[in-house]
Scaffold this motif. Sequence first.
Motif, PDB file in Angstrom:
ATOM      1  N   VAL A 220       0.866  -1.178   0.000  1.00  0.00           N
ATOM      2  CA  VAL A 220       0.000   0.000   0.000  1.00  0.00           C
ATOM      3  C   VAL A 220       0.902   1.227   0.000  1.00  0.00           C
ATOM      4  O   VAL A 220       1.755   1.377   0.875  1.00  0.00           O
ATOM      5  N   THR A 221       0.740   2.100  -0.993  1.00  0.00           N
ATOM      6  CA  THR A 221       1.615   3.263  -1.119  1.00  0.00           C
ATOM      7  C   THR A 221       0.960   4.567  -0.685  1.00  0.00           C
ATOM      8  O   THR A 221       1.648   5.546  -0.397  1.00  0.00           O
ATOM      9  N   ASP A 222      -0.374   4.591  -0.639  1.00  0.00           N
ATOM     10  CA  ASP A 222      -1.057   5.833  -0.275  1.00  0.00           C
ATOM     11  C   ASP A 222      -2.511   5.531   0.034  1.00  0.00           C
ATOM     12  O   ASP A 222      -3.070   4.516  -0.398  1.00  0.00           O
ATOM     13  N   LYS A 223      -3.129   6.410   0.816  1.00  0.00           N
ATOM     14  CA  LYS A 223      -4.563   6.361   1.086  1.00  0.00           C
ATOM     15  C   LYS A 223      -5.072   7.789   0.989  1.00  0.00           C
ATOM     16  O   LYS A 223      -4.569   8.674   1.678  1.00  0.00           O
ATOM     17  N   PHE A 224      -6.046   8.025   0.110  1.00  0.00           N
ATOM     18  CA  PHE A 224      -6.548   9.384  -0.085  1.00  0.00           C
ATOM     19  C   PHE A 224      -8.017   9.344  -0.501  1.00  0.00           C
ATOM     20  O   PHE A 224      -8.538   8.292  -0.886  1.00  0.00           O
ATOM     21  N   SER A 225      -8.663  10.484  -0.429  1.00  0.00           N
ATOM     22  CA  SER A 225     -10.043  10.583  -0.907  1.00  0.00           C
ATOM     23  C   SER A 225     -10.062  11.406  -2.182  1.00  0.00           C
ATOM     24  O   SER A 225      -9.199  12.259  -2.406  1.00  0.00           O
ATOM     25  N   GLU A 226     -11.043  11.133  -3.032  1.00  0.00           N
ATOM     26  CA  GLU A 226     -11.192  11.871  -4.279  1.00  0.00           C
ATOM     27  C   GLU A 226     -12.669  12.056  -4.560  1.00  0.00           C
ATOM     28  O   GLU A 226     -13.508  11.275  -4.109  1.00  0.00           O
ATOM     29  N   ILE A 227     -12.990  13.081  -5.305  1.00  0.00           N
ATOM     30  CA  ILE A 227     -14.378  13.314  -5.668  1.00  0.00           C
ATOM     31  C   ILE A 227     -14.674  12.615  -6.992  1.00  0.00           C
ATOM     32  O   ILE A 227     -13.866  12.637  -7.925  1.00  0.00           O
ATOM     33  N   THR A 228     -15.810  11.953  -7.049  1.00  0.00           N
ATOM     34  CA  THR A 228     -16.196  11.207  -8.233  1.00  0.00           C
ATOM     35  C   THR A 228     -17.711  11.237  -8.354  1.00  0.00           C
ATOM     36  O   THR A 228     -18.362  12.111  -7.767  1.00  0.00           O
ATOM     37  N   PHE A 229     -18.297  10.293  -9.072  1.00  0.00           N
ATOM     38  CA  PHE A 229     -19.745  10.250  -9.249  1.00  0.00           C
ATOM     39  C   PHE A 229     -20.452  10.194  -7.892  1.00  0.00           C
ATOM     40  O   PHE A 229     -20.271   9.258  -7.136  1.00  0.00           O
ATOM     41  N   GLY A 230     -21.227  11.200  -7.578  1.00  0.00           N
ATOM     42  CA  GLY A 230     -22.037  11.154  -6.364  1.00  0.00           C
ATOM     43  C   GLY A 230     -21.328  11.542  -5.089  1.00  0.00           C
ATOM     44  O   GLY A 230     -21.877  11.356  -4.003  1.00  0.00           O
ATOM     45  N   GLY A 231     -20.103  12.070  -5.155  1.00  0.00           N
ATOM     46  CA  GLY A 231     -19.445  12.527  -3.936  1.00  0.00           C
ATOM     47  C   GLY A 231     -18.037  11.993  -3.786  1.00  0.00           C
ATOM     48  O   GLY A 231     -17.402  11.555  -4.748  1.00  0.00           O
ATOM     49  N   TYR A 232     -17.550  12.008  -2.546  1.00  0.00           N
ATOM     50  CA  TYR A 232     -16.192  11.575  -2.258  1.00  0.00           C
ATOM     51  C   TYR A 232     -16.145  10.066  -2.032  1.00  0.00           C
ATOM     52  O   TYR A 232     -17.096   9.463  -1.549  1.00  0.00           O
ATOM     53  N   ARG A 233     -15.006   9.494  -2.376  1.00  0.00           N
ATOM     54  CA  ARG A 233     -14.753   8.094  -2.062  1.00  0.00           C
ATOM     55  C   ARG A 233     -13.301   7.939  -1.616  1.00  0.00           C
ATOM     56  O   ARG A 233     -12.439   8.760  -1.947  1.00  0.00           O
ATOM     57  N   ASN A 234     -13.045   6.882  -0.871  1.00  0.00           N
ATOM     58  CA  ASN A 234     -11.697   6.592  -0.407  1.00  0.00           C
ATOM     59  C   ASN A 234     -10.982   5.683  -1.401  1.00  0.00           C
ATOM     60  O   ASN A 234     -11.586   4.763  -1.971  1.00  0.00           O
ATOM     61  N   ILE A 235      -9.687   5.946  -1.593  1.00  0.00           N
ATOM     62  CA  ILE A 235      -8.875   5.187  -2.525  1.00  0.00           C
ATOM     63  C   ILE A 235      -7.641   4.655  -1.801  1.00  0.00           C
ATOM     64  O   ILE A 235      -7.015   5.369  -1.016  1.00  0.00           O
ATOM     65  N   MET A 236      -7.288   3.410  -2.085  1.00  0.00           N
ATOM     66  CA  MET A 236      -6.058   2.812  -1.591  1.00  0.00           C
ATOM     67  C   MET A 236      -5.143   2.587  -2.793  1.00  0.00           C
ATOM     68  O   MET A 236      -5.449   1.777  -3.672  1.00  0.00           O
ATOM     69  N   ALA A 237      -4.049   3.324  -2.859  1.00  0.00           N
ATOM     70  CA  ALA A 237      -3.092   3.158  -3.949  1.00  0.00           C
ATOM     71  C   ALA A 237      -2.093   2.066  -3.585  1.00  0.00           C
ATOM     72  O   ALA A 237      -1.674   1.952  -2.430  1.00  0.00           O
ATOM     73  N   ILE A 238      -1.724   1.257  -4.587  1.00  0.00           N
ATOM     74  CA  ILE A 238      -0.795   0.154  -4.347  1.00  0.00           C
ATOM     75  C   ILE A 238       0.297   0.163  -5.420  1.00  0.00           C
ATOM     76  O   ILE A 238       0.157   0.795  -6.472  1.00  0.00           O
ATOM     77  N   SER A 239       1.381  -0.553  -5.141  1.00  0.00           N
ATOM     78  CA  SER A 239       2.470  -0.633  -6.110  1.00  0.00           C
ATOM     79  C   SER A 239       2.454  -1.924  -6.917  1.00  0.00           C
ATOM     80  O   SER A 239       3.220  -2.061  -7.874  1.00  0.00           O
ATOM     81  N   ALA A 240       1.608  -2.885  -6.567  1.00  0.00           N
ATOM     82  CA  ALA A 240       1.515  -4.126  -7.340  1.00  0.00           C
ATOM     83  C   ALA A 240       0.990  -3.816  -8.742  1.00  0.00           C
ATOM     84  O   ALA A 240       0.076  -3.011  -8.901  1.00  0.00           O
ATOM     85  N   ASP A 241       1.557  -4.461  -9.747  1.00  0.00           N
ATOM     86  CA  ASP A 241       1.193  -4.173 -11.136  1.00  0.00           C
ATOM     87  C   ASP A 241      -0.139  -4.788 -11.537  1.00  0.00           C
ATOM     88  O   ASP A 241      -0.469  -5.915 -11.164  1.00  0.00           O
ATOM     89  N   TYR A 242      -0.889  -4.044 -12.318  1.00  0.00           N
ATOM     90  CA  TYR A 242      -2.047  -4.562 -13.043  1.00  0.00           C
ATOM     91  C   TYR A 242      -2.326  -3.644 -14.214  1.00  0.00           C
ATOM     92  O   TYR A 242      -1.720  -2.573 -14.349  1.00  0.00           O
TER      93      TYR A 242
END
Length: 299
Positions: A220-242
């Motif tokens: 896990v490289t970061d945890k942040f919130s962002e605004i998207t459809f219908g409001g804010y959501r929490n995001i967990m950023a990772i370094s594993a490839d996909y």
Amino acid sequence: MKYFLKIFLLLLVVTSTVQAQNYKSNIRQYKVPLALKAGKLIDSGNVISADALSPSVKKKGYGPVAIDLKSPKKKSLTPGELYNRVSESIVIVSPAGRCGEVNAKGNVCDKVHTYPASGYIIGSEGIIVTNYHVLNGYVTKYNKEARDVMVVMLKDGTIFPVTEVLLADQKNDLAIIKVDTNGTELPALPVATKDAEIGDPVYIVSHPKGYFYAFSSGMVTDKFSEITFGGYRNIMAISADYAAGSSGSAIIDQFGNVIGTVSYTKTLQHSDDETKTQMVLKATIPVSALTELINEGNK
């Protein structure tokens, strides 16, 4: 004699290990069978088309659903053990449809179009998690070629038609669908009860660009919130490839528990030269969003 016996046993172990690590054919084992088996389902007529499923795919407006989630595991596994255990619960999720185009000679194209993405099993009776954008991609009007059935394919090649949408959440890019297993119990993944922290190890088995059941790891490289459809959501950023095709797969901790769901990638470029890529942000939905959707719905 004991020396030769030890050598023999060592060779036996090495040989068994080599034999267990087969090189798969992505085309022969997954891509071709996916189209062929989806075609048989379409021909059977016992499927739900995109038009028929569309009314049940909403941005929100679902109540809670009773799902018997498996309790999280506490025993740490090696990466190899994780792959062997988790990959059985990772599925291929794909819309499918016969082409039907007529060429200049009047011949009808019989090809079956598929667009594989990923998903994972959380209920042994056939309950699957994937992305909202994967599900919506099936029913949207922009899908012109694969509207006959949405299918779920297991690692062993078994295929099931999607029969029901249990929950969908555009804001958190989550969808929970159900397949008809004909009584077959599927291997469900245990689900963590809390979100991971920055620095925690993560693993993912998914299908990036047709490389089915590829395995990668990171943290896990970061945890942040962002605004998207219908409001804010929490995001967990990772370094594993996909990559594209990994959408909807599970993010796993070192115990084999679900701690998130793949959502999207974002290329970060140099501010002075947009042709220079500096890194790729890999954004996933934390497990808390999934459990909240199941337990509370999203009215």
